[in-house]
Enzyme design. Structure first.
Site, mmCIF file in Angstrom:
data_model
loop_
_atom_site.group_PDB
_atom_site.id
_atom_site.type_symbol
_atom_site.label_atom_id
_atom_site.label_comp_id
_atom_site.label_asym_id
_atom_site.label_seq_id
_atom_site.Cartn_x
_atom_site.Cartn_y
_atom_site.Cartn_z
ATOM 1 N N GLU A 102 30.432 32.855 39.927
ATOM 2 C CA GLU A 102 31.537 33.640 39.367
ATOM 3 C C GLU A 102 30.984 34.877 38.664
ATOM 4 O O GLU A 102 29.847 34.874 38.179
ATOM 5 C CB GLU A 102 32.304 32.795 38.336
ATOM 6 C CG GLU A 102 33.525 32.085 38.890
ATOM 7 C CD GLU A 102 34.718 33.015 39.108
ATOM 8 O OE1 GLU A 102 34.532 34.243 39.194
ATOM 9 O OE2 GLU A 102 35.835 32.497 39.191
ATOM 10 N N ASP A 103 31.803 35.907 38.582
ATOM 11 C CA ASP A 103 31.431 37.087 37.789
ATOM 12 C C ASP A 103 31.603 36.799 36.305
ATOM 13 O O ASP A 103 30.754 37.121 35.482
ATOM 14 C CB ASP A 103 32.259 38.315 38.201
ATOM 15 C CG ASP A 103 33.766 38.047 38.220
ATOM 16 O OD1 ASP A 103 34.206 36.886 38.011
ATOM 17 O OD2 ASP A 103 34.525 39.008 38.446
ATOM 18 N N ASP A 106 36.478 33.157 31.815
ATOM 19 C CA ASP A 106 37.283 33.616 30.681
ATOM 20 C C ASP A 106 38.003 32.385 30.106
ATOM 21 O O ASP A 106 37.422 31.621 29.347
ATOM 22 C CB ASP A 106 38.236 34.695 31.228
ATOM 23 C CG ASP A 106 39.044 35.407 30.179
ATOM 24 O OD1 ASP A 106 38.528 35.678 29.108
ATOM 25 O OD2 ASP A 106 40.227 35.704 30.440
ATOM 26 N N PHE A 155 37.522 43.078 26.985
ATOM 27 C CA PHE A 155 37.611 43.325 28.425
ATOM 28 C C PHE A 155 36.397 44.120 28.900
ATOM 29 O O PHE A 155 36.029 45.122 28.295
ATOM 30 C CB PHE A 155 38.907 44.078 28.753
ATOM 31 C CG PHE A 155 39.205 44.110 30.210
ATOM 32 C CD1 PHE A 155 39.778 43.011 30.841
ATOM 33 C CD2 PHE A 155 38.906 45.232 30.972
ATOM 34 C CE1 PHE A 155 40.047 43.036 32.199
ATOM 35 C CE2 PHE A 155 39.174 45.251 32.336
ATOM 36 C CZ PHE A 155 39.740 44.162 32.947
ATOM 37 N N ARG A 168 34.098 48.459 39.924
ATOM 38 C CA ARG A 168 33.245 47.414 40.512
ATOM 39 C C ARG A 168 31.867 47.926 40.891
ATOM 40 O O ARG A 168 30.905 47.182 40.930
ATOM 41 C CB ARG A 168 33.892 46.833 41.782
ATOM 42 C CG ARG A 168 35.160 46.046 41.538
ATOM 43 C CD ARG A 168 35.516 45.253 42.801
ATOM 44 N NE ARG A 168 36.886 44.767 42.775
ATOM 45 C CZ ARG A 168 37.294 43.671 42.151
ATOM 46 N NH1 ARG A 168 36.449 42.950 41.474
ATOM 47 N NH2 ARG A 168 38.554 43.295 42.212
HETATM 48 P P1 IMP Z 1 39.732 32.733 34.021
HETATM 49 O O1 IMP Z 1 40.444 32.003 35.108
HETATM 50 O O2 IMP Z 1 40.628 33.013 32.844
HETATM 51 O O3 IMP Z 1 38.430 32.093 33.617
HETATM 52 O O4 IMP Z 1 39.411 34.179 34.582
HETATM 53 C C1 IMP Z 1 38.450 34.403 35.540
HETATM 54 C C2 IMP Z 1 38.735 35.657 36.319
HETATM 55 O O5 IMP Z 1 39.468 36.603 35.525
HETATM 56 C C3 IMP Z 1 37.446 36.347 36.691
HETATM 57 O O6 IMP Z 1 36.960 35.901 37.936
HETATM 58 C C4 IMP Z 1 37.835 37.802 36.694
HETATM 59 O O7 IMP Z 1 38.326 38.165 37.959
HETATM 60 C C5 IMP Z 1 38.954 37.908 35.685
HETATM 61 N N1 IMP Z 1 38.503 38.401 34.367
HETATM 62 C C6 IMP Z 1 38.428 37.691 33.217
HETATM 63 N N2 IMP Z 1 37.983 38.443 32.195
HETATM 64 C C7 IMP Z 1 37.756 39.674 32.738
HETATM 65 C C8 IMP Z 1 37.235 40.911 32.168
HETATM 66 O O8 IMP Z 1 36.891 41.045 30.971
HETATM 67 N N3 IMP Z 1 37.124 41.935 33.054
HETATM 68 C C9 IMP Z 1 37.473 41.850 34.365
HETATM 69 N N4 IMP Z 1 37.942 40.733 34.913
HETATM 70 C C10 IMP Z 1 38.077 39.646 34.107
#
Ligand code: IMP
Length: 178
Positions: A102-103, A106, A155, A168
């Site tokens: 994963e990138d 969150d 963010f 990106r």
């Molecule tokens: P989660 O499901 O809340 O853990 O979110 C994961 C996904 O949300 C990541 O794969 C990103 O695509 C996006 N995301 C969460 N935080 C950020 C951020 O700070 N910048 C850009 N994308 C984010």
């Protein structure tokens, strides 16, 4: 380029390319230590993990396979926690050590859903590897096995991550300033 503007927001550089590549190499060594001789299957999650995956793979020397997968969980600057179906994984997951790339983790909604959906293909083990992790936002109970950087609840963009489609291609991580 210390500060940049994308759409309506200003961002400042927060993690340099050099720091990222150093951590990526260290993560590759950790993975190899844990998974050598297992021929693990890497499942990078598109789109955000493409750059991290590319650099990580260049550091991996053991036998491994890779298959990009896709889910959608995010628009704009707030995680919606709405996750769609996993696309791309198939029966080759059965009996394998699977490493999700994963990138960013969150709230953890995306990896939770991914792991749930992967279980139906009967992997031997599922590990989670994420370049970035926001511990203060995390609501999950799955362990992030390999993490590049723990960051505050701000963010970020760059190195694969976007703000409404842009950013990106940046080689560093940038954090929003307001
Ligand atoms: P989660 O499901 O809340 O853990 O979110 C994961 C996904 O949300 C990541 O794969 C990103 O695509 C996006 N995301 C969460 N935080 C950020 C951020 O700070 N910048 C850009 N994308 C984010």
């Amino acid at each position: 380029m210390g500060t940049i503007k994308i759409h309506d927001k200003n961002f400042k550089k927060s993690i340099s390319e050099e720091e990222i590549l150093k951590r990526v190499e260290a993560i590759a060594r950790e993975i190899e230590k844990d998974c050598k001789y297992q021929n693990p299957l890497f499942l990078p999650v598109l789109n955000g993990s493409f750059m991290f995956t590319s650099d990580l793979m260049k550091e991996i020397t053991m036998n491994c396979e890779l298959q990009f997968v896709k889910v959608k969980s995010y628009t704009g600057m707030h995680s919606t926690e709405k996750v769609q179906t996993l696309i791309g994984a198939d029966m080759s997951v059965s009996g394998r050590t699977v490493i999700i790339i994963e990138d960013i983790v969150d709230t953890g909604g995306t990896i939770k859903e991914l792991v749930n959906q992967l279980q139906q293909f009967n992997p031997n083990d599922i590990k989670i590897c994420s370049l970035l992790f926001k511990p203060s936002k995390y609501k999950g109970d799955l362990k992030v096995d390999y993490c590049g950087f723990e960051i505050p609840d701000d963010f970020v963009i760059g190195y694969g991550l976007d703000y409404d489609g842009l950013g990106r291609n940046l080689r560093q991580i940038y954090t929003v300033t307001e």
